[in-house]
Scaffold this active site. Structure first.
Site, short mmCIF file in Angstrom:
data_model
loop_
_atom_site.label_atom_id
_atom_site.label_comp_id
_atom_site.label_asym_id
_atom_site.label_seq_id
_atom_site.Cartn_x
_atom_site.Cartn_y
_atom_site.Cartn_z
N GLY A 11 0.69 -1.29 0.04
CA GLY A 11 0.09 -0.03 -0.15
C GLY A 11 0.90 1.23 0.11
O GLY A 11 1.81 1.35 0.81
N ARG A 72 1.20 -4.75 -4.70
CA ARG A 72 1.29 -6.18 -3.94
C ARG A 72 2.05 -7.16 -5.07
O ARG A 72 1.58 -7.13 -5.98
CB ARG A 72 0.09 -6.60 -3.25
CG ARG A 72 -0.32 -5.25 -2.43
CD ARG A 72 -1.41 -5.81 -1.31
NE ARG A 72 -2.01 -4.61 -0.97
CZ ARG A 72 -1.51 -3.97 0.15
NH1 ARG A 72 -0.49 -4.26 0.66
NH2 ARG A 72 -2.33 -2.93 0.30
N ASP A 103 4.81 -4.83 6.33
CA ASP A 103 5.51 -5.78 6.54
C ASP A 103 5.46 -6.80 5.50
O ASP A 103 6.46 -7.78 5.67
CB ASP A 103 4.60 -6.55 7.81
CG ASP A 103 3.27 -6.54 7.69
OD1 ASP A 103 2.78 -5.95 6.71
OD2 ASP A 103 2.38 -7.27 8.08
N THR A 126 4.00 2.87 5.53
CA THR A 126 2.69 2.31 5.43
C THR A 126 2.04 3.26 6.43
O THR A 126 2.58 3.66 7.47
CB THR A 126 2.53 0.80 5.91
OG1 THR A 126 1.19 0.59 6.39
CG2 THR A 126 3.45 0.66 7.46
N ASP A 128 -0.30 2.36 7.99
CA ASP A 128 -0.91 1.67 9.14
C ASP A 128 -0.20 1.79 10.58
O ASP A 128 -0.69 1.43 11.68
CB ASP A 128 -0.82 0.18 8.82
CG ASP A 128 -2.05 -0.14 7.84
OD1 ASP A 128 -2.74 0.55 7.31
OD2 ASP A 128 -1.73 -1.13 7.07
N ASP A 130 2.27 -0.06 11.76
CA ASP A 130 2.32 -1.52 12.41
C ASP A 130 3.53 -2.07 12.50
O ASP A 130 3.53 -3.33 12.42
CB ASP A 130 1.00 -2.40 11.95
CG ASP A 130 0.94 -2.69 10.44
OD1 ASP A 130 1.89 -1.94 9.77
OD2 ASP A 130 0.38 -3.24 10.07
N ARG A 172 -5.62 -1.76 8.49
CA ARG A 172 -5.58 -3.37 8.30
C ARG A 172 -6.07 -4.12 9.51
O ARG A 172 -7.22 -4.37 9.60
CB ARG A 172 -4.21 -3.76 7.72
CG ARG A 172 -4.17 -5.29 7.22
CD ARG A 172 -2.58 -5.58 6.65
NE ARG A 172 -2.53 -4.87 5.56
CZ ARG A 172 -2.75 -5.11 4.28
NH1 ARG A 172 -3.44 -6.39 4.07
NH2 ARG A 172 -2.58 -4.54 3.06
O1 F6P Z 1 -1.53 -1.39 4.44
C1 F6P Z 1 -2.37 -0.29 4.08
C2 F6P Z 1 -3.43 -0.26 3.69
O2 F6P Z 1 -4.20 0.75 3.17
C3 F6P Z 1 -4.34 -1.02 4.82
O3 F6P Z 1 -4.75 0.04 5.71
C4 F6P Z 1 -5.56 -1.45 4.13
O4 F6P Z 1 -6.19 -2.54 5.01
C5 F6P Z 1 -4.99 -1.92 2.77
O5 F6P Z 1 -3.83 -1.38 2.64
C6 F6P Z 1 -5.86 -1.74 1.61
O6 F6P Z 1 -5.22 -2.55 0.60
P1 F6P Z 1 -5.85 -2.31 -0.89
O7 F6P Z 1 -5.33 -1.00 -1.21
O8 F6P Z 1 -4.92 -3.38 -1.85
O9 F6P Z 1 -7.28 -2.84 -0.98
#
Ligand code: F6P
Length: 336
Positions: A11, A72, A103, A126, A128, A130, A172
């Site tokens: 992300g 990803r 992570d 990130t 998050d 985390d 997340r």
């Molecule tokens: O890890 C960052 C994040 O924005 C999280 O907060 C969220 O759960 C996830 O990525 C969403 O991912 P995507 O954009 O692949 O739906």
């Protein structure tokens, strides 16, 4: 000449561009060559890259997103992916790879290490927040600011209509955004992993209903619930339905979603990204390997990559307690 590769993965987070800029400037300072791979690890698998110099990173630090694009890359979870990535790095005679991500991206680095002899360095990027080993991750401050401003706006209309609002924030599986934003906006309720068990939401639902009812009896202002994503079974719409079915409480739902990932990075993120980016290149010059560069207090530090991924980074307990205390006090005051 030392050659560094860099990529952004997972992300995206506001401040990634500032980190790229700092790394490229520092490479030029050290007289290292620098190349960027596009679309996260996919760039390594598809050999999609560009040499990076001062000229490529001018005028980017104020923008969200990432000039290297992000993605990803499930192929990195299969042994073939890391092997292929290692071959690309060897082909380009790369000495060190810097990955800005979360992570999952760092797990990719660990997998790569099984097939590649070069140095790997992670930068925490990130929204998050985390990752253990850094008080804040790049992007977190901006996401909190964006969500705070959004909820301030929701508050205006919620007050006007004397409404209950359920606002879902990202994170997340961690509650850093939920608690920071909930406290910053004076949310009447914060529902997150730290104070609510997703396998047994009944006690939280009962408590929430009684809080809303007490509040509605004593004033006619709004009631904002900040809800962490992935917490409530069925999501915010299920919570809305339960409030209606069990207590006749009408509520509106707002999922803030990806707006939390975009926008111009807050100064805190630009500064953090710049410091961490410069330090990542210093770490290459010191021959450090399998580390993440983080910042704790005012100290930049290198922590083992697997610790950054696996160690817990709980939400500040004082904040969780503060929210509980404030709510409890509020309820007592209003039921007298
Ligand atoms: O890890 C960052 C994040 O924005 C999280 O907060 C969220 O759960 C996830 O990525 C969403 O991912 P995507 O954009 O692949 O739906």
């Amino acid at each position: 000449m030392t050659k560094i590769a860099l990529l952004t993965s997972g992300g995206d987070a506001p401040g990634m561009n500032a980190a790229i800029r700092a790394i490229v400037h520092s490479c030029q300072h050290h007289q290292y060559e620098c190349i960027g791979f596009f679309h996260g690890y996919n760039g390594l698998l598809n050999d999609e890259w560009q040499a990076l110099t001062h000229a490529d990173v001018g005028n980017i630090l104020q923008f969200g997103g990432t000039i290297l694009k992000s993605a990803r890359c499930p192929a990195m979870c299969d042994p073939k992916g890391p092997k292929q990535a290692a071959n690309t790095l060897r082909k380009h005679q790369i000495d060190a790879l810097i990955v800005i991500g979360g992570d999952g991206s760092f797990r990719g680095l660990e997998a790569l290490k099984a097939h590649w002899e070069g140095q790997v360095i992670g930068l925490p990027g990130t929204i998050d927040n985390d990752l253990a080993g850094s008080d804040n991750t790049i992007g977190f401050a901006t996401a909190v600011t964006t969500a705070t401003h959004a909820i301030d706006k929701i508050r205006d209309t919620a007050n006007a209509f004397e409404r209950v609002f359920i606002v879902e924030v990202m994170g997340r599986h961690s509650g850093h955004i939920a608690f920071n934003v909930g406290l910053a906006t004076g949310a009447e309720a914060i529902l997150s992993f730290e104070n609510c068990d997703p396998a047994d939401t009944a006690p939280q639902l009962a408590r929430l209903i009684s809080q809303i009812q007490v509040q509605q009896q004593h004033n006619h202002d709004s009631f904002v619930i900040v809800l962490a994503e992935n917490l409530w079974p069925g999501g915010p719409q299920a919570l809305k339905a339960q409030l209606a079915e069990q207590a006749g409480i009408d509520s509106a739902v707002c999922v803030l979603g990806h707006i939390q990932r975009g926008g111009s990075p807050a100064p805190e993120d630009r500064l953090l990204a710049t410091e961490l980016g410069l330090e990542a290149v210093n770490a290459v010059s010191r021959n450090q390997d399998r580390i993440m560069i983080g910042k704790q207090g005012s100290t930049l530090q290198a922590v083992p990559l697997n610790g950054a991924i696996n160690d817990a980074k709980p939400v500040n307990g004082r904040w969780v307690a503060a929210h509980e205390d404030v709510l409890t006090e509020y309820l007592i005051k209003h039921s007298e």
